[in-house]
Structure formats: C-alpha cells, structure tokens
Write an enzyme that holds these catalytic residues in place. Sequence first.
Site, PDB file in Angstrom:
ATOM      1  N   ARG A  51     -10.363  -4.764  35.597  1.00  0.00           N
ATOM      2  CA  ARG A  51     -10.490  -5.382  34.281  1.00  0.00           C
ATOM      3  C   ARG A  51     -10.732  -4.370  33.161  1.00  0.00           C
ATOM      4  NH1 ARG A  51     -11.242  -8.632  37.996  1.00  0.00           N
ATOM      5  NH2 ARG A  51     -12.689  -7.113  38.836  1.00  0.00           N
ATOM      6  N   THR A  52     -11.681  -3.460  33.361  1.00  0.00           N
ATOM      7  CA  THR A  52     -12.026  -2.552  32.270  1.00  0.00           C
ATOM      8  C   THR A  52     -10.858  -1.652  31.904  1.00  0.00           C
ATOM      9  OG1 THR A  52     -14.359  -2.564  32.946  1.00  0.00           O
ATOM     10  CG2 THR A  52     -13.648  -0.777  31.513  1.00  0.00           C
ATOM     11  N   LYS A  80     -11.443  20.408  42.010  1.00  0.00           N
ATOM     12  CA  LYS A  80     -11.541  21.869  41.995  1.00  0.00           C
ATOM     13  C   LYS A  80     -12.865  22.343  41.409  1.00  0.00           C
ATOM     14  CE  LYS A  80      -6.555  21.987  41.085  1.00  0.00           C
ATOM     15  NZ  LYS A  80      -5.511  22.414  40.123  1.00  0.00           N
ATOM     16  N   ARG A 101     -15.161   6.232  32.871  1.00  0.00           N
ATOM     17  CA  ARG A 101     -16.006   5.588  33.892  1.00  0.00           C
ATOM     18  C   ARG A 101     -16.270   6.623  34.974  1.00  0.00           C
ATOM     19  NH1 ARG A 101     -15.117  -0.212  36.729  1.00  0.00           N
ATOM     20  NH2 ARG A 101     -16.026  -0.761  34.711  1.00  0.00           N
ATOM     21  N   HIS A 129     -23.092  -0.523  30.817  1.00  0.00           N
ATOM     22  CA  HIS A 129     -21.698  -0.938  30.637  1.00  0.00           C
ATOM     23  C   HIS A 129     -21.621  -1.658  29.293  1.00  0.00           C
ATOM     24  CE1 HIS A 129     -17.653  -1.846  31.446  1.00  0.00           C
ATOM     25  NE2 HIS A 129     -17.750  -2.468  32.601  1.00  0.00           N
TER      26      HIS A 129
END
Length: 359
Positions: A51-52, A80, A101, A129
């Site tokens: 969704r986000t 890396k 995120r 959030h």
Amino acid sequence: MRHLITLDDFSNFEIESIFRLAIGMQSQLDTWAGICRSKLLATLFYEPSTRTRLSFESAMERLNGGTLGFADPQATSATKGETLADTARMVTNYADIIVVRNSWAGSARVMAKYANIPVINGGDGSHAHPTQALTDLFTIIRRKSKVQGLTVGVCGDLRYGRAAHSFALAVARFGGKLVHICPKGLQMPSWVQVRLAEVHGQNPIEVENVTEVIDTLDVIYVNRLQEERLPANVDPKTVRGSYLLNDAVMKNAKSDAMIMHPLPRVNELAYELDDDPRAAYFEQSANAVPIRMALIASLLGLEQLILTQPPQRNISETTHKCKNTNCITHNESYLIPETETYNSNLDIHTCAYCGNLLT
C-alpha cells in the site's frame, strides 16, 4: 526545506491544510494533474510494502510526475555496505523528493539530515509511520467530521506497530480519547505512553479484550501482530488471534462506529466484516492517494500550504547512547547521538532518532 519524519514536524494547522488540499485533489483530479510534471519521486524501500509504495507511486503519477527507486535492498549498494547518509547524498542528484522505508528506527531522520531534497518517512522500524497517521485522521474526519471528543480504541500489537504509535499520538493531538486494547506484553512502548501523558495530557485506559469496551468506541483501530519484529522470547502463537474482531463482537458496537485497519490483515480482522457499513479500512487505503498527493505537492513547494517555520523542537547532542538496539545509531557508526527534550520542567529526554526514553 521541510521533511516529514514524524508528525511533530507539522503543526495541526499544517495538517489541516494538507487535508483541505487532499479533498480538492480527490474531487478535482484533472485540475491538479500536471503540477509535478518533470519532478521525480525516489521510493527507497528497504522493507516490503504494498500500500505505502504503490500509493506514493500512484500519487506522483496522478500529478504527472515520475518515480524511480527500489523495493529490494539486496539489489542495491546497501549490500556492499553503503550508508544511509551516502545513499541520501547520491539520490539527491537523481530525484526531487524521497520516501524511505527501513527496518532501523530513526533511519528516515538520517536520510533527512544528509539529503538536500525533502524526505518523507514511509515507516522506520517499529518507530513511526506518519503518512499512515495522516491518512487515518483524514478518514475519520471524512466520516465523522471531527476527531475531538471521539472515543478511539487502538487494538492489537501496540508495542511494535509503528502505525499504532503515530495514530495514537495523532488522535491525542486532535482531542480524541484513547483506549488501548492489547494482549499482555504488547502494550504501547513507554516513550509513547510518556508522550501521551506529558505532552497531550492523556493516560489511556488499558484492557486486554475488545469486548470489554466495544460498546463505548466510536472508532476501532485494529493492528496486526508484527511477527517480523517480535523478539525471540515472544511466541506468536500465544498472542496470535487473541484480539480477533468479527461479526459477533461487532454486534455489541455502536451502529455508527468505524472499523479501521492500516492493513495488511492476517487473522485479527474477519472477512465477514468487509460488507459491514462500519468497515472503513479499504476507504483508508483509497484515501492514502490524495493525502500523499497533497503532501508531495506541499513539500515540493508547489502549493504554499506549509508554514515558513517548522514547529520548534528542542534537540541537542548527548553523551547518552540510545538503549534501543533497533535504533539507527547502533547501525551507522558516524552518527552522533542526539536527545530531544519535550518537557523541560520534568526533564524528560528521548532519542531524537527513535523516540526511546533516555535515562
């Protein structure tokens, strides 16, 4: 330049301005199409998302902007050893705005410190959030016309659910009355509880079963068990399904109550409720697009809704290392620990990255 790392970065007036713009964008999409033409949104998703990520990409596309980024950190230079600071500096050259995120609490704040473009927190560990909270508040206001005075039950995994943290603090800011409903061991973390009490004057009652308070709730906000964040000593089987919301439970709820869920759901919200007129969770999901459209346009300065000066926050360097092992300061060694004081009279300090209380 403004960022959205937590809702503390915006005033209530600014949040209400975002809501007004979102309503206009929702009702007159063609009017706003083109406002982000030639602008690029970088979606940096180090954790899974449906969704986000998709709603941010949808929002940017609807404004005729473009997107670039990744949803698999294994395909990036993070494998890396590239730091978030260097990633932020690099992406600044390719995009106009970032949504990130990451599983480390405080990671979005690091991005904002080193990027020369606006950064939006799309979820940082079990911390916050904020764009989900904006969507949640917007959904309540669209149905109920207000948040102030409503009794809002936050139900489920409150300890590790970042959406629950941001939502509870947002509800308190706008005058809602909170009730916490959760199994033992999954209560709101102390930093959220202290902030609710000392900043917002709220000491929510706590119960273990939603049936104890279902008839008093105007909003029932259900959260899934955050199994991916549970410590090794917590057995998911002992708490999974202990706060199931189904038709039998909802028979005792108010006729105009709202059922909300940030999604995805697992087994805490029965499918039989999908046709209940009180169900608002798919409406929540839809509302994420105009909210994120309004947020992107505002942070890019294309709509002059954001105040000139951000809300003042008391942040300073500290010698106290954060004890939260999921804090980004434990992963990126170049970071200098910082503390935020939000109640100088009581001398309460939190980690400026993850919110954890410092002693």
